[in-house]
Structures are given as C-alpha cells and as structure tokens.
Design a protein around this motif. Structure first.
Motif, short mmCIF file in Angstrom:
data_model
loop_
_atom_site.label_atom_id
_atom_site.label_comp_id
_atom_site.label_asym_id
_atom_site.label_seq_id
_atom_site.Cartn_x
_atom_site.Cartn_y
_atom_site.Cartn_z
N ARG A 24 0.85 -1.21 0.00
CA ARG A 24 0.00 0.00 0.00
C ARG A 24 0.87 1.23 0.00
N HIS B 168 2.16 5.97 13.13
CA HIS B 168 0.86 6.25 12.53
C HIS B 168 1.11 6.56 11.07
N VAL C 175 -0.49 7.04 7.06
CA VAL C 175 -1.66 7.35 6.24
C VAL C 175 -1.35 6.85 4.84
N PHE C 176 -2.31 6.16 4.25
CA PHE C 176 -2.13 5.57 2.92
C PHE C 176 -2.77 6.44 1.84
N ASP D 276 -4.95 5.78 -0.26
CA ASP D 276 -6.40 5.61 -0.40
C ASP D 276 -7.19 6.29 0.72
N GLY D 277 -6.47 7.01 1.61
CA GLY D 277 -7.12 7.74 2.70
C GLY D 277 -7.25 6.96 3.99
N THR D 278 -6.98 5.65 3.96
CA THR D 278 -7.03 4.87 5.19
C THR D 278 -5.76 5.11 5.99
N GLU D 279 -5.79 4.70 7.23
CA GLU D 279 -4.64 4.88 8.10
C GLU D 279 -4.53 3.72 9.07
N GLU D 280 -3.36 3.57 9.68
CA GLU D 280 -3.18 2.55 10.70
C GLU D 280 -2.08 2.96 11.67
N TRP D 281 -2.18 2.39 12.86
CA TRP D 281 -1.15 2.51 13.88
C TRP D 281 -0.40 1.20 13.89
#
Length: 142
Positions: free
Chosen positions: A47, A128, A130-131, A133-138
């Motif tokens: 990603r 943290h 941010v991808f 495609d607008g998604t994110e993850e920790w």
C-alpha cells in the motif's frame, strides 16, 4: 581495557545524522564500524504511504539507553550510538540510526543487528501511517 561507550542514545524530533553516529563510535582500536539507517519508505505491505508520524512514550529514551547499554556490555563492543526520531517524517527521512564499533566486522555486524532488533522490539514508539487511499493505521501500538 577501556570500558564500552554509549556515544549517543536519543529520542528526538530533530533529523538524524548517520555520519554523526558513525563518528561518535570511532575508536582507534576499532577495525569495524557498522551502521544502520532505517528510512521512511513510500509503501507498506503493498500500500502506498503518503505520510507518517511517530509518537513515543515518555520512557522511550530511557529504554533506548538501556538497550544501548546492554549491547555495549558485550566485551567485543567498543562503542554504541543509536537514536530514534519522533514526530512527522517525510518519505526518505531517517527514523532509526545506529552505529557500533568493534575490532572485527563479524562482531560489529552482529552487535548492530542485535541493537536494531532490540530497539524495534522494546522501544515504546508507535507509527501512525496514512495511505494513498485515505485509510490509516497505527503500527506497534498496544
């Protein structure tokens, strides 16, 4: 015999300098200086990553120094330097920098690998991201 040195051990929001870490572990007895620079990449697990920020627990620097001291306690190690960056980082920025000096290359490679692996395993710093495609993850967040 000179005691091993923890030349640098910092958690900082300032840019990291690999050459400074290498210089910090310089020792006239050293036949090897091995360094590592972990940089922010533009992807993770297939990603596209657009931005990244590291947050650290207040104990992070103490733990970083503990890990450095453990690696420095190895009788083959002359000096250790390691720093981790926190805050917003750009693609290509250094997030983790480490350097180790020893008499011989095999010991230096092993000690630097151990240092990086232990920092990654034990340091309470969370990523943290941010991808595209607008998604994110920790990542590494309990």
């Amino acid at each position: 015999m000179t005691a091993p040195t923890i030349a640098l051990g910092a958690v900082t929001d300032q840019p990291l300098d690999l050459a400074a870490h290498e210089a910090a572990v310089a020792d006239p007895r050293a036949g090897a200086v091995v360094s590592f620079q972990g940089v922010v990449r533009d992807h993770d697990h297939g990603r596209a990553v657009t931005s990244l920020e590291y947050e650290g627990h207040p104990s992070a620097e103490r733990i970083l120094r503990e890990v450095a001291a453990e690696v420095a306690a190895d009788p083959e190690v002359y000096a250790v330097a390691v720093s981790h960056r926190i805050g917003a980082l750009a693609i290509g920025d250094a997030a983790l920098v480490a350097a180790v000096s020893t008499a011989h290359r095999a010991a230096a490679f092993a000690a630097c690998a151990r240092l990086v692996d232990e920092v990654k395993a034990r340091l309470p710093i969370w990523k943290h991201q941010v991808f595209a495609d607008g998604t994110e993850e920790w990542v590494n967040c309990p």
